[in-house]
Design a protein around this motif. Structure first.
Motif, PDB file in Angstrom:
ATOM      1  N   SER A 151     -27.176 -19.547 -38.143  1.00 38.45           N
ATOM      2  CA  SER A 151     -28.515 -19.013 -37.899  1.00 38.45           C
ATOM      3  C   SER A 151     -28.626 -17.557 -38.344  1.00 38.45           C
ATOM      4  CB  SER A 151     -28.889 -19.147 -36.419  1.00 38.45           C
ATOM      5  OG  SER A 151     -28.005 -18.414 -35.593  1.00 38.45           O
ATOM      6  N   LEU A 152     -27.534 -16.804 -38.246  1.00 37.58           N
ATOM      7  CA  LEU A 152     -27.534 -15.403 -38.666  1.00 37.58           C
ATOM      8  C   LEU A 152     -27.796 -15.301 -40.165  1.00 37.58           C
ATOM      9  CD1 LEU A 152     -27.020 -12.502 -37.596  1.00 37.58           C
ATOM     10  CD2 LEU A 152     -24.633 -12.789 -38.277  1.00 37.58           C
ATOM     11  N   HIS A 153     -27.147 -16.179 -40.935  1.00 42.09           N
ATOM     12  CA  HIS A 153     -27.344 -16.161 -42.383  1.00 42.09           C
ATOM     13  C   HIS A 153     -28.727 -16.679 -42.751  1.00 42.09           C
ATOM     14  CE1 HIS A 153     -26.598 -17.441 -46.665  1.00 42.09           C
ATOM     15  NE2 HIS A 153     -26.129 -16.198 -46.673  1.00 42.09           N
ATOM     16  N   ARG A 154     -29.209 -17.686 -42.037  1.00 40.65           N
ATOM     17  CA  ARG A 154     -30.564 -18.200 -42.281  1.00 40.65           C
ATOM     18  C   ARG A 154     -31.597 -17.083 -42.116  1.00 40.65           C
ATOM     19  NH1 ARG A 154     -32.153 -23.675 -41.851  1.00 40.65           N
ATOM     20  NH2 ARG A 154     -30.398 -25.142 -41.809  1.00 40.65           N
ATOM     21  N   ALA A 155     -31.447 -16.304 -41.040  1.00 42.43           N
ATOM     22  CA  ALA A 155     -32.390 -15.223 -40.775  1.00 42.43           C
ATOM     23  C   ALA A 155     -32.304 -14.145 -41.853  1.00 42.43           C
ATOM     24  CB  ALA A 155     -32.123 -14.621 -39.395  1.00 42.43           C
ATOM     25  N   HIS A 156     -31.070 -13.857 -42.305  1.00 44.00           N
ATOM     26  CA  HIS A 156     -30.889 -12.844 -43.346  1.00 44.00           C
ATOM     27  C   HIS A 156     -31.532 -13.293 -44.649  1.00 44.00           C
ATOM     28  CE1 HIS A 156     -29.069  -9.704 -45.771  1.00 44.00           C
ATOM     29  NE2 HIS A 156     -28.681 -10.644 -46.606  1.00 44.00           N
ATOM     30  N   ILE A 157     -31.336 -14.550 -45.033  1.00 44.18           N
ATOM     31  CA  ILE A 157     -31.910 -15.065 -46.275  1.00 44.18           C
ATOM     32  C   ILE A 157     -33.437 -15.032 -46.204  1.00 44.18           C
ATOM     33  CG2 ILE A 157     -32.255 -17.174 -47.632  1.00 44.18           C
ATOM     34  CD1 ILE A 157     -29.681 -15.688 -48.283  1.00 44.18           C
ATOM     35  N   ALA A 158     -33.995 -15.404 -45.059  1.00 38.56           N
ATOM     36  CA  ALA A 158     -35.451 -15.361 -44.899  1.00 38.56           C
ATOM     37  C   ALA A 158     -35.969 -13.939 -45.086  1.00 38.56           C
ATOM     38  CB  ALA A 158     -35.845 -15.901 -43.530  1.00 38.56           C
ATOM     39  N   ALA A 159     -35.265 -12.967 -44.496  1.00 41.19           N
ATOM     40  CA  ALA A 159     -35.668 -11.566 -44.623  1.00 41.19           C
ATOM     41  C   ALA A 159     -35.507 -11.087 -46.064  1.00 41.19           C
ATOM     42  CB  ALA A 159     -34.850 -10.703 -43.670  1.00 41.19           C
ATOM     43  N   TYR A 160     -34.414 -11.480 -46.706  1.00 43.93           N
ATOM     44  CA  TYR A 160     -34.145 -11.080 -48.090  1.00 43.93           C
ATOM     45  C   TYR A 160     -35.212 -11.635 -49.028  1.00 43.93           C
ATOM     46  CZ  TYR A 160     -31.610 -10.893 -52.573  1.00 43.93           C
ATOM     47  OH  TYR A 160     -31.237 -10.679 -53.871  1.00 43.93           O
ATOM     48  N   ALA A 161     -35.551 -12.918 -48.867  1.00 47.16           N
ATOM     49  CA  ALA A 161     -36.548 -13.556 -49.727  1.00 47.16           C
ATOM     50  C   ALA A 161     -37.924 -12.925 -49.553  1.00 47.16           C
ATOM     51  CB  ALA A 161     -36.619 -15.056 -49.425  1.00 47.16           C
ATOM     52  N   ASN A 162     -38.190 -12.399 -48.382  1.00 48.62           N
ATOM     53  CA  ASN A 162     -39.494 -11.800 -48.094  1.00 48.62           C
ATOM     54  C   ASN A 162     -39.499 -10.285 -48.259  1.00 48.62           C
ATOM     55  OD1 ASN A 162     -41.238 -14.100 -47.213  1.00 48.62           O
ATOM     56  ND2 ASN A 162     -39.572 -14.389 -45.746  1.00 48.62           N
ATOM     57  N   GLY A 163     -38.434  -9.734 -48.857  1.00 51.81           N
ATOM     58  CA  GLY A 163     -38.390  -8.307 -49.133  1.00 51.81           C
ATOM     59  C   GLY A 163     -38.246  -7.439 -47.906  1.00 51.81           C
ATOM     60  N   GLN A 164     -37.625  -7.979 -46.855  1.00 52.29           N
ATOM     61  CA  GLN A 164     -37.524  -7.253 -45.597  1.00 52.29           C
ATOM     62  C   GLN A 164     -36.113  -6.731 -45.315  1.00 52.29           C
ATOM     63  OE1 GLN A 164     -38.931 -10.301 -42.980  1.00 52.29           O
ATOM     64  NE2 GLN A 164     -41.083  -9.966 -43.473  1.00 52.29           N
ATOM     65  N   VAL A 165     -35.234  -6.787 -46.319  1.00 55.91           N
ATOM     66  CA  VAL A 165     -33.877  -6.277 -46.158  1.00 55.91           C
ATOM     67  C   VAL A 165     -33.832  -4.848 -46.671  1.00 55.91           C
ATOM     68  CG1 VAL A 165     -31.471  -6.512 -46.872  1.00 55.91           C
ATOM     69  CG2 VAL A 165     -32.814  -8.542 -46.336  1.00 55.91           C
ATOM     70  N   ARG A 166     -33.399  -3.927 -45.829  1.00 59.34           N
ATOM     71  CA  ARG A 166     -33.278  -2.526 -46.248  1.00 59.34           C
ATOM     72  C   ARG A 166     -32.210  -2.413 -47.322  1.00 59.34           C
ATOM     73  NH1 ARG A 166     -33.552   1.258 -40.797  1.00 59.34           N
ATOM     74  NH2 ARG A 166     -35.659   0.626 -40.137  1.00 59.34           N
TER      75      ARG A 166
END
Length: 241
Positions: free
Chosen positions: A103-118
């Protein structure tokens, strides 16, 4: 910042133009894949054994991590090629604790795909930095990309190629926009154009764009160039982890 997107339906096929030059290229590519992957498995067999022993001694669980990824298989239809989207079992050396919560990686990928990763020095990209699930040996394997070696078996099976777009989990493809799906019109690869260009420092759309550039311009010369650039990229450890 992008707005979060709803999950999309993965298409069953991606259609591309196929000519005789491209068919010859695919045949040559497969021969290169078989010869080089067989040679690598034989030459690296002592390294594979040492890695397997290190993983077993470091933490309980299997040596190999198998995960479902999205792949494709070509079906020729006259002058077009229908790349049938299908899942396959993807192999890596286990670098995380056994039965790690994804789930941690799922959340990271979702954030990355949506441009929300610093983004910044040493962070920002599809790799999840500071992942608490990664073992001591796993950190070394990821930093050196040695965890990728079992994918040579995927290459021999025909699920992957040495060079191609990165094989991705289904939950990443669910975040694709319509123009992203063309990247699936090729066998996934152990290395690729984006890996030797920017690796983990790229944005999601930049990574997709480089995969599309590769899919549209595939050639034996390009594959050999990418393979030659992969070795120094791995040795530098640029974006790995």
């Amino acid at each position: 910042m992008k707005q979060a997107k709803q999950a999309v339906e993965i298409p069953r096929v991606v259609v591309t133009q196929i000519d005789q030059r491209r068919l010859r290229y695919y045949a040559t590519k497969r021969c290169i894949d078989i010869v080089l992957s067989c040679a690598a498995l034989v030459l690296l067999s002592p390294v594979l054994v040492v890695i397997a022993l290190a993983i077993k001694l470091d933490s309980p669980g299997p040596v190999i991590f198998a995960h479902e990824r999205v792949g494709a298989r070509l079906r020729r239809r006259g002058s077009t090629g229908a790349w049938e989207i299908r899942p396959f079992r993807f192999y890596k050396f286990r670098s995380m604790v056994h039965n790690a919560d994804e789930s941690l990686h799922r959340a990271h990928i979702a954030a990355y795909a949506n441009g929300q990763v610093r983004r910044g020095p040493g962070k920002g990209g599809f790799k999840l930095t500071g992942d608490p699930r990664v073992t001591r040996v796993g950190r070394f394997l990821r930093a050196t990309s040695l965890d990728e070696l079992p994918q040579l078996v995927n290459v021999l099976k025909g699920d992957m190629s040495l060079v191609g777009p990165r094989p991705v989990p289904t939950y990443e493809v669910e975040h694709y926009e319509p123009w992203h799906f063309e990247r699936l019109a090729a066998l996934p690869g152990i290395t690729g154009l984006w890996q030797v260009t920017g690796r983990c420092a790229l944005t999601f759309d930049e990574m997709i764009a480089l995969d599309l550039e590769y899919v549209r311009n595939q050639s034996t010369a390009l594959d050999l160039k990418i393979l030659a650039r992969t070795v120094p990229a791995v040795l530098r450890g640029t974006g790995a982890g």
